[in-house]
Scaffold this active site. Structure first.
Site, PDB file in Angstrom:
ATOM      1  N   ARG A  78       0.754  -1.102   0.125  1.00 33.87           N
ATOM      2  CA  ARG A  78      -0.090   0.131   0.029  1.00 33.87           C
ATOM      3  C   ARG A  78       0.652   1.167   0.013  1.00 33.87           C
ATOM      4  O   ARG A  78       0.371   2.241   0.594  1.00 33.87           O
ATOM      5  CB  ARG A  78      -0.895   0.066   1.327  1.00 33.87           C
ATOM      6  N   SER A  90     -11.407  -1.451   2.154  1.00 31.07           N
ATOM      7  CA  SER A  90     -10.620  -1.934   3.119  1.00 31.07           C
ATOM      8  C   SER A  90     -10.382  -0.514   4.216  1.00 31.07           C
ATOM      9  O   SER A  90      -9.369   0.228   3.499  1.00 31.07           O
ATOM     10  CB  SER A  90      -9.381  -2.751   2.999  1.00 31.07           C
ATOM     11  N   GLU A 103      -6.209   2.668   6.135  1.00 25.81           N
ATOM     12  CA  GLU A 103      -5.877   2.562   4.693  1.00 25.81           C
ATOM     13  C   GLU A 103      -6.525   3.616   3.912  1.00 25.81           C
ATOM     14  O   GLU A 103      -5.800   4.080   3.023  1.00 25.81           O
ATOM     15  CB  GLU A 103      -6.166   1.110   4.311  1.00 25.81           C
TER      16      GLU A 103
END
Length: 302
Positions: free
Chosen positions: A176, A226, A296
């Site tokens: 990420r 998410s 996130e």
């Protein structure tokens, strides 16, 4: 900002824009106040022009793709939101196994283009509801695949309005994260190296992964995907579930009863609701398990 100066500038350069555009209309969470100016460039030249205008006029500038991994302030965003959307979504074949697409291209469109050309490697991305620019920015991934596995290079414009390119290791891709995570550049496009495959096999894998998404994830409710990154040595959804937080609500925001890793908008959720829910979940998980959950989702306008 000097709005009259921007209007004249945009008209002169042929840039499409809207005033006080609700960002709830442009985010998958369906949350967010208005953008003072919502500009929609259709070329790299226009991206450079907008950056130059903002520098000269001391105006805030924020890029936005499909808004699938962001949470926008209830008060909206001052300055200019530069939207990489349908006007910035061309896809081309550079050679038999290399696809180039502009940053506003939806991942679904890219995956379908690859399918039509019997190209394999992007099946994992089918169903991720973001844009190519956003996927490169965060090295999006699912079901064992990540953007870093297939990307050849990415094009961008820096904060001084200079076009450039990162190739291979220059992209600094990890979980990420990418070279773009520091927000010093505006991604304009990317090239992907794929492999020739059987169209029926590619489609079967895409359909299988999409089916898994619908089975396990709350695809029927607005969310930003998410909510938390995967902590080392554990899974965020399992930790949240373990703490008995499925169905936990703050206002219109809820920890999904279908998948604890998702915070969903069950109706009328505000940015404030989601932020409080995230804070409450972090505290409970930390207190009960010792793990800290890092968001996130990108929070904009605060």
């Amino acid at each position: 900002m000097n709005k009259e100066a921007f209007y004249s500038f945009a008209d002169e350069h042929g840039i499409k824009y809207f005033e006080h555009e609700s960002l709830a209309k442009h985010t998958s969470f369906k949350i967010g106040g208005p953008a003072e100016i919502f500009a929609k460039p259709s070329s790299v030249k226009q991206v450079c022009d907008i950056i130059e205008f903002c520098q000269k006029n001391n105006t805030k500038l924020l890029p936005l793709g499909k808004g699938s991994n962001v949470l926008v302030s209830d008060d909206g965003i001052d300055g200019i939101v530069m939207n990489f959307g349908s006007e910035f979504s061309k896809i081309t074949l550079l050679d038999e196994e290399t696809v180039y697409c502009e940053a506003g291209t939806g991942l679904a469109a890219l995956c379908n283009f690859a399918l039509e050309n019997s190209l394999s490697g992007l099946e994992f991305a089918y169903g991720i509801p973001g844009s190519v620019g956003g996927a490169v920015f965060m090295n999006a991934g699912a079901y064992g695949g990540e953007i870093k596995d297939v990307i050849l290079y990415a094009d961008h414009v820096d904060k001084d309005g200079n076009p450039g390119r990162f190739t291979g290791e220059e992209l600094l891709m990890s979980y990420r994260h990418s070279a773009y995570s520091a927000k010093e550049y505006f991604i304009t496009g990317a090239a992907f190296r794929l492999t020739k495959g059987n169209k029926e096999d590619i489609k079967a894998k895409m359909d299988d992964l999409l089916g898994r998404r619908f089975d396990k994830q709350p695809m029927d409710k607005p969310s930003a995907g998410s909510t938390f990154k995967r902590p080392e040595g554990a899974f965020a959804s399992a930790l949240i579930d373990q703490c008995g937080l499925k169905g936990f609500r703050v206002g219109g925001a809820e920890v999904s009863t279908k998948h604890a890793g998702f915070v969903v908008n069950i109706g009328g959720a505000t940015c404030k609701d989601v932020l409080q829910l995230i804070k409450d979940v972090q505290k409970k998980v930390k207190d009960d398990t010792g793990f800290f959950l890092e968001p996130e989702v990108e929070i904009l306008g605060l």
